[in-house]
Design an enzyme around this catalytic site. Structure first.
Site, PDB file in Angstrom:
ATOM      1  CG  ASP A  14      29.393   9.519 -23.115  1.00 31.22           C
ATOM      2  OD1 ASP A  14      28.659   9.910 -22.407  1.00 31.22           O
ATOM      3  OD2 ASP A  14      29.751   8.247 -23.175  1.00 31.22           O
ATOM      4  CD  GLU A  27      29.473   8.289 -18.522  1.00 30.47           C
ATOM      5  OE1 GLU A  27      29.317   9.669 -18.055  1.00 30.47           O
ATOM      6  OE2 GLU A  27      29.331   8.380 -19.763  1.00 30.47           O
ATOM      7  CG  ASN A  62      23.383   8.803 -20.491  1.00 30.16           C
ATOM      8  OD1 ASN A  62      24.244   9.757 -20.730  1.00 30.16           O
ATOM      9  ND2 ASN A  62      23.887   7.613 -20.562  1.00 30.16           N
ATOM     10  CG  ASN A  88      25.819   9.630 -24.217  1.00 34.58           C
ATOM     11  OD1 ASN A  88      25.651  10.186 -22.756  1.00 34.58           O
ATOM     12  ND2 ASN A  88      26.413   8.770 -24.322  1.00 34.58           N
TER      13      ASN A  88
END
EC number: 3.1.6.-
Length: 757
Positions: free
Chosen positions: A690, A480, A582, A633
């Site tokens: 995302d 990520e 996030n 997100n």
């Protein structure tokens, strides 16, 4: 038998023992002098049919040695120099123009370790190239290999440091010699200093065989008078730059070659010295030369024959039959293995070379070598290189196939003006093209992965039809938050469950950047979680969404990968800790926007009680922008700072929301910018939107269902870079050419414009 015995010893023992043995009797190791001319194509040499310049000394080398008619170099000098010194294709170790990665092992290092006395004279240009102020240059200045670290006991070099400080290479030259700049170069000529130092070095080698590398300054521009030019007597004209002097430069180059050969003969070293004369690329495009009635324009920088076909002559009395002509294919990568074999030097353990030795060719022995040449060429990044396009291609003496599909009969079409379409091909040409395609496919640094779905014509201008998804690293738990570090020219990214940040560099590969990355064990932290989103702040410091610590922090110290230190930036809202920060983005004014969903909590409870989108400005106050999004997100601010985009990962309503930014900490006009519901339902991964990044044209690259969706500024879905798996985020390199994708257990890379300028 003794020689074989010593070669079977471990590498670190064989050099010291072999150096004592091999210098006596019939086993005496040869000396090697490798001379590389700067910017001279084959048409400039008399033995190749050139008639514009008088080159008797070079012609004599060909007449008493071996001339190669199929020798090739890269279109520009640094790509050739990197290949030549390391024996590797550029795609393996290319950094930037004027840069040689200091971790590379050169033929100087190897010959030095093998007990050879090593010397280098001429032009370096491999430590730094971009001048101050050139975009991105601040990240590359001074990062290359220093001349004193290149594996040579002695050196006398032009352009050892920065481009803007390089001075003259010809009249009154700037020369860095054995750690000091020469102070007595007034009225002197650079090439004379280099050749004199070379000959002096040869004189001093009574006890060791020697290896000399002479990357010449001639015949590169500026085109200045030489000491044999009539204008040399006028000091004020010595730095005049006019193409009329090119002829004098070629002929002075020939004179220097003659001086070196004569000196070897005087010292009785000719028979034990392998002398090789090569060139780094074709002649400058401003130069027109004659080959009889034919006029040849120089092609430096071009991938046509005039840019890549170069002279190569090898001379070694008693070993090479005089007057031999060879049509064997020679590339810069072939010199390293040839030098090792000729000097009976074992290849160091772990050293990778792409080349094939041509020693058997020199000796007239039968040998099976490749019947083609492959080039991977990309002179970027680098000052004054915007006009050149990257390329990869395979060629033989008659045909050439480019990676973008262009196919030419170069024997009939030397300027490559008439592309051969499949309809024009004979059965033999079809088979050859298939063979060339197989070569191109085999010479890829990384395996292909996934595929690219094209939904609109305008997609091709963003993701080239020749783009290829590459798998560059794998084996992660959940990758990520990628961010590109322009100074180091590397990518770092999070593995959230592993509580680690990894780093990836095209040459150095994958390694741990830091651990822990986001879960440092503070009270009320999210157990078993690390970092997620990463970004560089306006000062270039790393800012981290620390899911484990439920805060956003700045990296303040990284003594080593296991001892990072952080300073919290924001830790909560109205006295309550965040859920699990996030993703984040900065606007042009240095304000921070970020998302705080609860899915990073696992089974933990949210202290705030909602999922939020936040603003953190210069007044150090946290402002809640929206608490109604189910699963906020990815987040991004438009290039004009007028629009905020937020990805909603809630599986029942997978969308991108957009807001107008009307002031610091103020947004309005919330709306659905892109609805991914249908894509989500039809996908393999069943993934919602995302992370996202915005390119320079305002297009959104969104990690979402089955890959990275490319969405226009108006919300049109243009195409998808398909990974067909859960895909977390993406990131551009600083030049916008590469897109990196974190996809579940993998790190992927796409060269978006592989053959464009």
């Amino acid at each position: 038998m003794k020689t074989i015995y010593f070669l079977l010893f471990p590498f670190f023992l064989s050099f010291s023992c072999y150096a004592q043995k091999a210098d006596s009797g019939a086993d005496k190791r040869p000396n090697v002098i490798l001379i590389m001319v700067d910017d001279l194509g084959y048409e400039g040499i008399g033995s190749y049919g050139g008639t514009s310049y008088h080159t008797p000394n070079i012609d004599k080398l060909a007449a008493t040695g071996m001339q190669f008619n199929q020798a090739y170099a890269q279109p520009l000098c640094t790509p050739t120099r990197v290949k030549l010194m390391t024996g590797q294709y550029n795609f393996r170790n290319w950094e930037a123009f004027g840069i040689l990665n200091p971790k590379q092992k050169t033929f100087g290092h190897i010959m030095q370790d093998a007990g050879y006395a090593t010397c280098m004279v001429g032009k370096w240009q491999l430590q730094s190239y971009d001048p101050p102020g050139y975009p991105g240059g601040e990240h590359r200045r001074g990062i290359g290999m220093k001349v004193e670290d290149a594996g040579f006991d002695e050196y006398s070099m032009f352009h050892a440091f920065h481009t803007e400080d390089k001075g003259s290479r010809f009249a009154n030259p700037t020369i860095y010699q054995n750690g000091e700049f020469l102070k007595d170069t007034e009225e002197k000529y650079g090439p004379d200093i280099f050749s004199k130092y070379l000959n002096d070095f040869v004189d001093r080698q009574a006890d060791k065989p020697f290896f000399v590398y002479y990357p010449m300054a001639l015949t590169h521009g500026p085109f200045n008078p030489t000491p044999n030019s009539k204008d040399w007597k006028h000091a004020e004209k010595r730095l005049n730059d006019e193409t009329v002097y090119f002829k004098d430069m070629v002929e002075y180059l020939d004179k220097i070659i003659g001086d070196i050969v004569a000196h070897l003969e005087k010292k009785g070293l000719r028979e034990n010295t392998l002398l090789m004369l090569y060139s780094d690329n074709g002649t400058h495009q401003s130069i027109f030369s004659k080959m009889g009635d034919r006029t040849v324009q120089g092609g430096k920088g071009l991938t046509t024959e005039a840019g890549i076909k170069v002279p190569f002559i090898a001379n070694w009395p008693g070993h090479i039959k005089a007057g031999t002509i060879s049509n064997e294919f020679i590339d810069a990568i072939d010199f390293m293995p040839t030098i090792l074999e000729a000097t009976q030097t074992p290849k160091p353990q772990g050293l990778h070379t792409d080349g094939e030795s041509f020693l058997a060719v020199l000796k007239g022995e039968p040998v099976q070598r490749r019947d083609w040449v492959f080039m991977s060429y990309d002179p970027k990044p680098g000052w004054d290189k915007k006009q050149f396009a990257p390329a990869e291609f395979v060629l033989n003496e008659n045909y050439k196939l480019y990676g973008d599909g262009r196919f030419y009969n170069t024997r009939k079409d030397v300027l490559e003006k008439d592309e051969l379409t499949d309809a024009k091909l004979s059965p033999d040409e079809i088979r050859l093209k298939e063979k060339f395609n197989a070569v191109l496919d085999s010479l890829k640094k990384y395996p292909a992965y996934g595929w690219i779905e094209r939904l609109a014509p305008e997609f091709d201008s963003l993701v080239s039809p020749h783009a290829r998804i590459e798998l560059v690293a794998e084996g992660f738990n959940w990758s990520e938050g990628p961010v590109w570090l322009p100074k180091e020219q590397k990518l770092i990214f999070s593995d959230v469950p592993e509580n680690k940040i990894y780093q990836w560099h095209d040459i150095d590969g994958l390694s741990l950047y830091m651990a822990p990355s986001g879960g440092t064990g503070i009270p009320n932290g999210n157990t078993g979680k690390g970092s997620n989103g990463l970004i560089l702040d306006p000062q270039g410091d790393l800012v981290i969404c620390q899911v484990g610590d439920r805060r956003i922090s700045k990296l303040t110290s990284l003594r080593d990968s296991l001892h990072p230190k952080f300073a919290p930036i924001v830790t909560g809202y109205k006295g309550q800790p965040f859920n699990s920060p996030n993703d984040l983005d900065y606007d042009a004014h240095g304000n921070l926007y970020f998302t705080d969903p609860s899915f990073g909590l696992g089974k933990g409870e949210s202290a705030i009680g909602f999922n939020g989108v936040y603003f953190y400005g210069k007044d150090k106050e946290v402002v809640l922008l929206d608490d109604s999004i189910k699963a906020p997100n990815g987040i991004a601010v438009s290039n004009d700072n007028k629009t905020l985009y937020v990805a909603d990962s809630f599986k029942e309503q997978p969308k991108i929301q957009a807001y107008d930014i009307i002031g610091d900490g103020k947004v309005s006009n919330k709306r659905i910018f892109f609805d991914a519901t249908a894509l989500h339902d039809a996908s393999i991964s069943k993934q919602s939107p995302d992370g996202m990044k915005i390119d320079k044209k305002g297009n959104i690259f969104l990690a979402g269902p089955d890959g990275v969706l490319v969405i226009s500024p108006s919300g049109k879905h243009l195409g998808t870079i398909r990974t067909d798996k859960n895909t977390g985020n993406c990131e551009f390199s600083d030049d916008g050419r590469y897109l990196f994708i974190t996809a579940d257990d993998a790190l992927l890379r796409v060269n978006l414009r592989p053959y464009s300028k």
